[in-house]
Design a protein around this motif. Structure first.
Motif, short mmCIF file in Angstrom:
data_model
loop_
_atom_site.label_atom_id
_atom_site.label_comp_id
_atom_site.label_asym_id
_atom_site.label_seq_id
_atom_site.Cartn_x
_atom_site.Cartn_y
_atom_site.Cartn_z
N SER A 155 0.85 -1.19 0.00
CA SER A 155 0.00 0.00 0.00
C SER A 155 0.89 1.24 0.00
N GLU A 156 0.30 2.38 -0.28
CA GLU A 156 1.07 3.63 -0.28
C GLU A 156 1.72 3.87 1.08
N LEU A 157 0.96 3.60 2.15
CA LEU A 157 1.50 3.80 3.51
C LEU A 157 2.65 2.83 3.79
N ASN A 158 2.48 1.57 3.42
CA ASN A 158 3.54 0.60 3.69
C ASN A 158 4.77 0.83 2.83
N MET A 159 4.58 1.41 1.65
CA MET A 159 5.75 1.77 0.84
C MET A 159 6.55 2.87 1.54
N LYS A 160 5.85 3.84 2.14
CA LYS A 160 6.55 4.87 2.90
C LYS A 160 7.30 4.27 4.08
N ARG A 161 6.66 3.31 4.74
CA ARG A 161 7.30 2.63 5.86
C ARG A 161 8.52 1.84 5.39
N MET A 162 8.38 1.20 4.25
CA MET A 162 9.49 0.43 3.70
C MET A 162 10.69 1.33 3.42
N LYS A 163 10.44 2.46 2.81
CA LYS A 163 11.53 3.38 2.48
C LYS A 163 12.18 3.98 3.72
N ALA A 164 11.42 4.01 4.83
CA ALA A 164 11.97 4.54 6.08
C ALA A 164 12.67 3.47 6.91
N SER A 165 12.61 2.23 6.44
CA SER A 165 13.17 1.11 7.22
C SER A 165 14.64 0.89 6.88
N LYS A 166 15.40 0.58 7.92
CA LYS A 166 16.83 0.31 7.77
C LYS A 166 17.07 -1.19 7.92
N PRO A 167 18.05 -1.74 7.19
CA PRO A 167 18.39 -3.15 7.39
C PRO A 167 18.72 -3.42 8.86
N GLY A 168 18.05 -4.40 9.43
CA GLY A 168 18.28 -4.72 10.82
C GLY A 168 17.57 -3.81 11.81
N GLY A 169 16.87 -2.78 11.30
CA GLY A 169 16.19 -1.84 12.17
C GLY A 169 14.77 -2.28 12.48
N THR A 170 14.00 -1.38 13.07
CA THR A 170 12.61 -1.67 13.42
C THR A 170 11.75 -0.47 13.07
N TRP A 171 10.45 -0.62 13.34
CA TRP A 171 9.53 0.49 13.12
C TRP A 171 9.83 1.66 14.05
N ARG A 172 10.63 1.45 15.06
CA ARG A 172 11.00 2.54 15.96
C ARG A 172 11.90 3.57 15.27
N ASP A 173 12.46 3.18 14.12
CA ASP A 173 13.29 4.12 13.35
C ASP A 173 12.46 5.07 12.51
N TRP A 174 11.17 4.81 12.36
CA TRP A 174 10.33 5.61 11.47
C TRP A 174 9.95 6.94 12.10
N PRO A 175 9.55 7.89 11.26
CA PRO A 175 8.89 9.09 11.78
C PRO A 175 7.60 8.69 12.49
N LYS A 176 7.22 9.41 13.51
CA LYS A 176 6.04 9.05 14.29
C LYS A 176 4.78 8.95 13.44
#
Length: 351
Positions: free
Chosen positions: A222-243
């Motif tokens: 989805s558009e939202l999950n694509m944004k989340r994907m682009k904000a994700s780092k290898p080995g990271g978590t959703w805690r790395d994302w903008p709120k």
């Protein structure tokens, strides 16, 4: 009947109970252990099992399989091997509160024991989740084997040390009437990595299928999950994302302790454990290390150490992510199957 490569030239036949898509069978065969038949209740297993393995597929509930049927399948051979991986769902952490005798799936391990007692194979092997050892049904299985005169070995195995590019720990049991038996030493001094496994596969986008390989297909985002994907780092978590991208459930106190979703894999480490939903970005750390998508079904299969040309669906067949994900995620990794096959081969040469 094929013969083992050993000084006595004994003929060997193996039957794979709960065979699934053929991961264990394929590993055994690649190490020279002939498998004559696989038995599974799921009809979806038939195509991949038959297409990739020179063995008969029998669609049946193991509980309904008679000793006479198994004996017929074995035929007149010198050494009989009975292998299998009973469904592991009853032994998961979530299911530990349930009584073995109240869940029909638990009883399948007792059916494995029944067929062992009635058919008297020379060697038995079983694979399952590590937590199976905490349950009475497993202890009963081991006790039954010992009472029947088997030498029994079992331990939790790190699959990444046996050519499986995945952080997968499994309980492996080997039992033999011929003498002491154990799993062969690790075949890899260092864990296999995601890079070693899938780096060579053709780059694709989310929602795209490779023209040369229909299994190399990635789920759409989805558009939202694509944004989340682009904000994700290898080995990271959703805690790395903008709120603004964090899911509401993770903002709550009950969700803050679950960081292992919406994550990217790391190139130079093993992949996380493949599950039946490993094709979904939000289902675990199943994001591709560098491409903006979840791993494809083919990548999941390769991370399960299936050969890159292992056929899971016929030409022109529909790519059903749920069905294929189930086959791939539930499979015994081929690399672990090879380790078990190597162990049996070494054991037969010794004894």
């Amino acid at each position: 009947m094929m013969q083992m490569t050993n000084p006595k030239k004994k003929s060997v036949a193996c039957i794979d109970l709960f065979c699934g898509a053929g991961g264990l069978t394929h590993g055994l065969v690649r190490e020279g252990i002939p498998v004559v038949a696989g038995i599974d209740l799921d009809p979806a297993c038939r195509y991949p099992y038959v297409q990739n393995n020179a063995a008969q597929f029998i669609e049946a509930d193991v509980a309904s399989v008679s000793a006479e049927k198994v004996a017929t399948l074995f035929g007149q051979v010198d050494v009989k091997v009975l292998a299998g991986c009973a469904p592991c769902q009853p032994f998961s952490t979530y299911s530990q509160r349930y009584d073995a005798e109240r869940d029909g799936k638990w009883g399948l391990l007792y059916e494995f024991a029944r067929l062992t007692e009635e058919t008297k194979p020379h060697i038995v092997t079983m694979e399952n989740v590590p937590s199976v050892a905490r349950h009475r049904v497993f202890k009963d299985f081991v006790s039954k084997l010992e009472s029947l005169g088997y030498h029994v070995w079992h331990d939790v195995v790190d699959c990444s040390r046996y050519g499986v590019p995945q952080a997968r720990r499994r309980m492996v049991l080997l039992a033999s009437k011929l003498g002491d038996i154990s799993l062969a030493p690790p075949t890899h001094s260092e864990p296999m990595t995601v890079r070693e496994a899938i780096k060579v596969l053709t780059p694709i986008q989310a929602g795209q299928t490779c023209k040369k390989d229909p299994l190399h297909s990635a789920a759409s985002l989805s558009e939202l999950n694509m944004k989340r994907m682009k904000a994700s780092k290898p080995g990271g978590t959703w805690r790395d994302w903008p709120k603004s991208l964090v899911a509401d459930c993770h903002k709550q106190s009950t969700g803050k302790t679950f960081p292992s979703v919406y994550g990217r894999m790391e190139w130079d480490k093993p992949a996380p454990t493949m599950t039946t939903q490993c094709y979904g970005f939000g289902n675990g750390r199943f994001g591709h290390p560098s491409q903006n998508r979840a791993i494809s079904l083919r990548e999941a299969a390769v991370l399960q150490s299936f050969p890159p040309d292992y056929k899971f669906l016929p030409d022109g067949g529909d790519v059903n992510f749920s069905a294929l994900g189930r086959l791939i995620g539930n499979a015994v990794p081929v690399g672990l199957g090879r380790a078990i096959g190597l162990s049996i081969k070494n054991h037969l040469v010794q004894h």
